[in-house]
Structure formats: structure tokens, C-alpha cells
Write an enzyme that holds these catalytic residues in place. Sequence first.
Site, PDB file in Angstrom:
ATOM      1  N   HIS A 122       0.880  -1.174   0.000  1.00 15.03           N
ATOM      2  CA  HIS A 122       0.000   0.000   0.000  1.00 15.03           C
ATOM      3  C   HIS A 122       0.919   1.226   0.000  1.00 15.03           C
ATOM      4  CE1 HIS A 122      -2.699   3.010   1.838  1.00 15.03           C
ATOM      5  NE2 HIS A 122      -3.703   2.226   1.533  1.00 15.03           N
ATOM      6  N   ASP A 199       3.403  -4.448   8.109  1.00 15.82           N
ATOM      7  CA  ASP A 199       2.194  -3.637   8.026  1.00 15.82           C
ATOM      8  C   ASP A 199       0.998  -4.571   8.188  1.00 15.82           C
ATOM      9  OD1 ASP A 199      -0.120  -2.423   7.101  1.00 15.82           O
ATOM     10  OD2 ASP A 199       0.726  -1.744   5.199  1.00 15.82           O
ATOM     11  N   GLN A 202      -4.407  -4.886   7.150  1.00 18.04           N
ATOM     12  CA  GLN A 202      -5.469  -5.787   6.677  1.00 18.04           C
ATOM     13  C   GLN A 202      -5.558  -7.066   7.517  1.00 18.04           C
ATOM     14  OE1 GLN A 202      -7.694  -5.016   4.373  1.00 18.04           O
ATOM     15  NE2 GLN A 202      -6.714  -3.072   3.843  1.00 18.04           N
ATOM     16  N   LYS A 225     -10.036  -0.485  10.795  1.00 13.00           N
ATOM     17  CA  LYS A 225     -10.215  -1.648   9.925  1.00 13.00           C
ATOM     18  C   LYS A 225     -10.551  -2.894  10.747  1.00 13.00           C
ATOM     19  CE  LYS A 225      -6.963  -0.081   6.361  1.00 13.00           C
ATOM     20  NZ  LYS A 225      -7.748   0.574   5.311  1.00 13.00           N
ATOM     21  N   CYS A 363      -4.781   2.526  -3.690  1.00 11.36           N
ATOM     22  CA  CYS A 363      -3.560   3.074  -3.089  1.00 11.36           C
ATOM     23  C   CYS A 363      -2.394   2.113  -3.254  1.00 11.36           C
ATOM     24  CB  CYS A 363      -3.746   3.401  -1.607  1.00 11.36           C
ATOM     25  SG  CYS A 363      -4.972   4.646  -1.306  1.00 11.36           S
TER      26      CYS A 363
END
Lengths: 405, 141
Positions: A122, A199, A202, A225, A363
Amino acid sequence: MGFKINSIRNDFPVLSTKVNGKQLVYLDNGATTHKPMQVIDRISNYYMTENSNVHRASYNLSHIATDLFENSRKFIANFINAASYREIIFTKGTTESVNLVASGFSDIITEGDEIIITVMEHHSNFVPWQQLCKKNKATLRFLSVLKDGTIDLSELLAMINSKTKLISITHISNVLGTINPVKKISEIAHNNGVPVFVDGAQAIAHANVDVSEIDCDFYCFSGHKAYGPMGIGVLYGKEEWLNRLSPYQYGGEMISSVNFKSTTFNELPYKFEAGTPNVAGALGLERSLRYIQDIGLDNIFKYEDDLLQYATKKFENIKGVMIIGNAKSKIPVISLNIEGLHPYDIGILLDQMGIAIRTGNHCAQPLMEALELPGTLRVSMALYNTKEEIDLFADALMKAIDMLT
Amino acid sequence: MTIKEKSEAIVEEFAIFDDWMDKYAHLIELGKELPIIDEKYKDESHLISGCQSRVWLHADYVNDNVVYTADSDAVITKGIISLLIRVMSDANPSEIYSSDFTFIDDIGLSTHLSPTRANGLVSMVKQMKLYAKALYLRAEK
């Protein structure tokens, strides 16, 4: 508590909204998830009965707010299996977490050094490293994405060398849904003395996040999220690493003492929390993680995987539809390309039919460039979605394709 | 017809359809019919920035009027462009430059577009006006 879809859906007020006179079908959970009443109530209650600034005052209400805030930190440390609450930094979200570490690494990265990321990142886990490398005359290297949406660890092995100073990788691709082998990557990196940043934007709501097991040096995610509020997120870092990094911003609780000549900074985790923190956000995030814990992570993963399999099969059978990303290990995110049609056209017609999905580059422009696509349609599901909604989406998609061809 | 008259005709044309899906179906048909831009103009310098889909725009000055041709890789975008071309093309530059193109709002299209898409529309109108001004100034010299 088992998995009772009707009672779960009732917890989320937004799901009963109408769009263009039609029942909302929300399949853009990769962008943000909705919030259950439990989280909304938690935030309201804080402002109604517990609001006060933390860590400062000597009165009772401030003690209560401070305890609640610090308990949230401890809960989160426990939730992701960190070694200590000192390793949990509250941030605005994933993007700020990446920027915080990239800023700290600007003292470590020197000319000629290398940072490795992947093509599937991302922009938030791409641009901070790109800018750092530009500023410090270092090289950013990209691990490629294979046809099925996975990465090749042998390429990583070949890429690591004595100049490699950091590997930063997404736990799960926001476009392809691929779950990357972050534990294995940490092992490879550590064998070569390289730290790893993961990261987890998600991942936090859709996969097991155990930072001790992954053994990464940094991990981050956003509350919004994972059914929590916007504007709150977490940076996890191993203590030895967080101690090495300089503060990101100055002022407020991050200070231990100040005189006219110099300042000493507070210890972890406060060293990285300048200004009044988002207390309501932290409490809301704790509540959202408790919410998924109460339903049971394994119950959620099983339900979501069932949705993923159902949707994949259904979409594969629509003429002209191609699924982008076919990794064996995926969360319920499906990117679609429709032969001969632009995702923009499909997205606009689906919106008319009450269906919320994301169209475009998500993105992740470098990934789109690598895949040679103008963008995709992304269906990203969450624990409150149903097979009926997948059916509604599939019917609407077929109608849109029919109108456009 | 003046720009104003052409705009009003389009608003009437869309008022026939009650259902938004029908309005879009009409827009898609218009998009499919849009005369394609000369291939040689489909390059970086003719791309309009700020659109979600790619839009190429070219303008010529013919008999004191501006003539636009355009294309896009998305068909609904082409439909919208075809409306803009119908209204703006073959008009003189000063009329183009001084007109408000509110017919898109009057159809109700802008509220049906997401903000980024509505911005793309604004970029398109702005670029068309700029072409008109540039061609006019060049002709004046």
C-alpha cells in the site's frame, strides 16, 4: 459464544442503511469496517462519564481516565502477544506508525544502504521508505509479485546482502488478499541480521496476529479496519528497537524534564506519544478487539473463509470475470478484472444498485503497474457479510456487465 | 443553437428517464457512439489529470469556432464527455469561456458521482475552457 450472524448484524446500525432507495450491501471492508454498538457506546460513555486528560492531574477523574487508557494498552499488548505494554505505542493509524519508524530510521540509514519492500505494498508502506531512501541516498529494492499474487522467498534470499538495513512488508495485501509468510521472512531477515517491519492493516481483523510468534521487530495496524474507531492505531516495536529510535514528535507526555538548554525524554512507550493522546479512540479500539475476541477469532476466520470460497466460486462462473490474486492463503478480499470493461464503469453502476465496493488502484499504484491493470474492482468482506450479499453483488455485477457490453 | 439552448435540450432529454439506471443506460449508449479522437492525439500531452479513468482531449479551431474531440477508456466517462462536446463544440471561444456548465448539475449527475469523480468532471470542463482560451489567443495574434 458461537457465530450467530443475525445477532452480529444487529450490532451494526449502519448495515440497515438504504442507498439510492436500496438496501446497502457493504463490501468495502478493506477500506474501513463498520462499528458495532458496543464500540459506539464505549466511546459515548467515556465522554459522558470518564473524560479527563491522562497522566497529568491529581484528581480522581484523571486517575480513572489514565487507568482506562493504560489498561487498553495492556489489553492490546496481550491481544497481539507483545512481551510488554511498553512495546505498544498509540498512533493515529497504520500510516502514522510507518512514518514514525521511517523517521526513526533516518538516523540509521546511510548512503548506499538498502531497504527491501514488495511491489504489493500500500502507498503507506511504500512512500515513507521511498522518501527516506531519497533523503539519505539509500536504495529501495522491490520484491516482485508472482502471477498468483504471492512472493518468492528465494528472491528475497538473493536480494538480502550486507547493505540491507530493513525489510518492510505487508502481512496481507489489501488488493490481492494474499497472506504473506511473515514468520518465515522474519527468520530469513534475522539470520542475516536485518530487522523486519510488518504492516498489519489488513490482518488485525482477519488473521492471527501474534508478534512474538512472527518475531517481527515492528508491527502496526489501524483501529478502524478492525471494527474500532478512526484516528487510532498501534505501533508495536521490540523494546531494544524502540529505544534506539529518536522521538517522532515533541511535546506533552513524551517529555521527562525540560530546562532552557535541553530536554530529557520520557521512557517507553510515552517517548513516542507527543500531545494529548486519543483516549476515547484507545478505549474504543480495546472494545472492538474484545468484541471480536468474544465472538472468537477462530469462529470469525472460519466464517470468513467460507464466504471467500463461496464468493470465489460464484465470481469464477461469471463470463469475462478474472480474479486477480489466487494465493492459497487469503483473507476474504477478492480483486476482479472484467474483460474489456473499465472498473470505473462497473463501480458507478454498482453504486446505483446499492453496492459499496472499491474500484481503482487501491492506493497501490506500483502493484497495478506491475500487473498492467488500470485498476480492479475489489470486494472485501467482513464478519457481518452474508452469502445473500455475495449473491446480490454477483447479480448486480452481471447486470452492469450486460449494460456495458 | 447557443450553449444555453443546447444545455437545456440535454436536461430535457434526461428528464424522460425516472430511474437512474435508465439515465446511465442512456449515458452508456451516448458513450458508445462518441466519435473517437484521432489516434495521434491519444498521448500523454492530451491526457486530462484528475480523472479516475484516462481522458484524452483535443481541440481545433475551425471557422472561428472550437471543435473538440475526445476519448476515454471508460464508457460512462465517454458518455459524459459526449454531452460536454455536444454543448461546447462548434461554439465560439468567448461563449465557451463565459458559460457556466451547470447542465451536469441540472441533470443530477454530479450528486450521483463520487467526489473524486465529480472533480474529474470539473477538470474536464476546466481543460475545455483553457483550450478555447488558448486557441482564441493564438488566433488573435
